[in-house]
Motif scaffolding. Structure first.
Motif, mmCIF file in Angstrom:
data_model
loop_
_atom_site.group_PDB
_atom_site.id
_atom_site.type_symbol
_atom_site.label_atom_id
_atom_site.label_comp_id
_atom_site.label_asym_id
_atom_site.label_seq_id
_atom_site.Cartn_x
_atom_site.Cartn_y
_atom_site.Cartn_z
ATOM 1 N N ARG A 9 0.861 -1.192 0.000
ATOM 2 C CA ARG A 9 0.000 0.000 0.000
ATOM 3 C C ARG A 9 0.891 1.234 0.000
ATOM 4 O O ARG A 9 1.667 1.455 0.929
ATOM 5 C CB ARG A 9 -0.919 -0.010 1.207
ATOM 6 C CG ARG A 9 -1.901 1.164 1.270
ATOM 7 C CD ARG A 9 -2.893 0.942 2.405
ATOM 8 N NE ARG A 9 -3.813 2.055 2.553
ATOM 9 C CZ ARG A 9 -3.569 3.120 3.329
ATOM 10 N NH1 ARG A 9 -2.444 3.182 4.040
ATOM 11 N NH2 ARG A 9 -4.458 4.097 3.406
ATOM 12 N N LEU A 27 1.176 5.158 0.213
ATOM 13 C CA LEU A 27 0.498 6.372 0.642
ATOM 14 C C LEU A 27 1.173 7.557 -0.027
ATOM 15 O O LEU A 27 2.379 7.770 0.129
ATOM 16 C CB LEU A 27 0.564 6.517 2.163
ATOM 17 C CG LEU A 27 -0.059 7.790 2.749
ATOM 18 C CD1 LEU A 27 -1.565 7.804 2.483
ATOM 19 C CD2 LEU A 27 0.228 7.869 4.249
ATOM 20 N N SER A 86 -3.933 10.227 -0.925
ATOM 21 C CA SER A 86 -4.490 9.059 -1.605
ATOM 22 C C SER A 86 -3.567 7.864 -1.430
ATOM 23 O O SER A 86 -2.409 8.003 -1.015
ATOM 24 C CB SER A 86 -4.694 9.352 -3.096
ATOM 25 O OG SER A 86 -3.445 9.585 -3.731
ATOM 26 N N SER A 87 -4.065 6.690 -1.760
ATOM 27 C CA SER A 87 -3.256 5.482 -1.640
ATOM 28 C C SER A 87 -3.505 4.566 -2.834
ATOM 29 O O SER A 87 -4.586 4.585 -3.435
ATOM 30 C CB SER A 87 -3.543 4.739 -0.332
ATOM 31 O OG SER A 87 -4.885 4.281 -0.299
#
Length: 313
Positions: free
Chosen positions: A208, A210, A215-216
């Protein structure tokens, strides 16, 4: 003090292959290994003919056994002190106080990968965080692959990893915008470009990312471009100066592996930053052959000098 023909500093593929080659030429060899192999985090070493996918640790265990089979001495230690000694030789002092004397020194200490300064990257290095499509790209084939753009290598990586997956996304982190012709190529191949910077990387499953705007994004694997920094402490203690390269730092040599310091040689990715496992091993063989020829020439000069001295007497 123990004396050897050659002291090899570094027990990776280059150092062990050199030890085998020198041992087969009946040279006395000691390999001093600090135990920090670059590829230790990886599950397997690839493009190793006959040993494809072998665990890096297992490869070194086999290499050590082969080197010992030809008489090489292998010690798990770090060189704390290194200096030239009399008659053109060298003295290497280990951390435990032991001194080693050698006619020649072969630096095969390898490199360290300096990752971009993004929190969370290091934890995934060697698994889902990649840099070389030839070393680990097959394992990420068909997956969602991200490219962390930190410099000029980002474009090259994006194109190479696109060969392995239809889903490639470039995250612009610390580099200038892509030129018009580069962007045209990326667009033509369906490679998405996402503005950065990337603030953090985490995730136990997919990675993930960031981003700076909050947003991711999720990817299965992330390609980065580390700086490749040769381990040069011992070389510098012996009077050498490391050379800078756009990709990092290395030890400059002639084609045979001879450095600017008389009697000191280098092999593997410490002198060729792009050398993978098998290339480093092959380089160890080639450099050891040149080093052995150098010792033969010195031995011949000594024999001629002794003969002449005996004749005069």
């Amino acid at each position: 003090m123990s004396t050897y023909d050659v002291a090899i500093v570094g027990g990776g593929p280059a150092g062990l292959a050199a030890a085998v080659t020198l041992g087969r030429s009946l040279r006395s060899v000691i390999v001093i290994d600090g135990g920090e192999p670059r590829n230790a985090p990886a599950e397997g070493a690839h493009n190793v003919l006959g040993q494809e996918g072998i665990a890096p640790h297992d490869l070194l265990v086999k290499g050590r056994a082969e080197a010992r089979g030809y008489g090489a001495v292998i010690v798990d230690a770090t060189v704390a002190r290194a200096r030239p000694s009399g008659a053109g030789g060298f003295t290497l002092g280990l951390e435990d106080g032991t001194d080693i004397s050698a006619r020649r020194v072969l630096i095969a200490t390898g490199i360290v990968d300096e990752l971009p300064s993004v929190p969370g990257l290091r934890a995934h290095w060697g698994s889902r965080l990649l840099h070389c499509p030839y070393c680990h790209g097959w394992e990420a084939r068909g997956q969602a692959i991200g490219v962390l753009a930190t410099g000029p290598m980002a474009m090259h990586q994006a194109l190479l990893f696109r060969q392995l997956s239809d889903s490639v996304t470039v995250f612009v982190h610390e580099r200038e915008a892509f030129a018009a012709d580069e962007r045209e190529q990326l667009d033509a191949l369906g490679i998405a470009v996402v503005p950065g910077p990337v603030r953090e990387v985490g995730g136990d499953g997919p990675l993930r990312l960031l981003l700076g705007d909050g947003s991711s994004w999720e990817v299965d694997a992330l390609a980065v471009a580390p700086r490749f920094l040769a381990r040069v402490d011992v070389y510098e203690q012996l009077g050498g100066v490391a050379s800078e390269h756009p990709m990092g730092r290395f030890i400059e040599t002639d084609p045979m592996g001879r450095t600017e310091v008389e009697g000191v040689w280098a092999a593997g990715n410490v002198r060729d930053l792009k050398a993978m496992v098998t290339a480093s091993a092959g380089d160890g063989v080639a450099v050891a052959a040149g080093l052995n020829a150098d010792l033969v020439a010195e031995d011949v000069r000594g024999a001629v000098a002794r003969r002449r001295s005996a004749t005069v007497a």
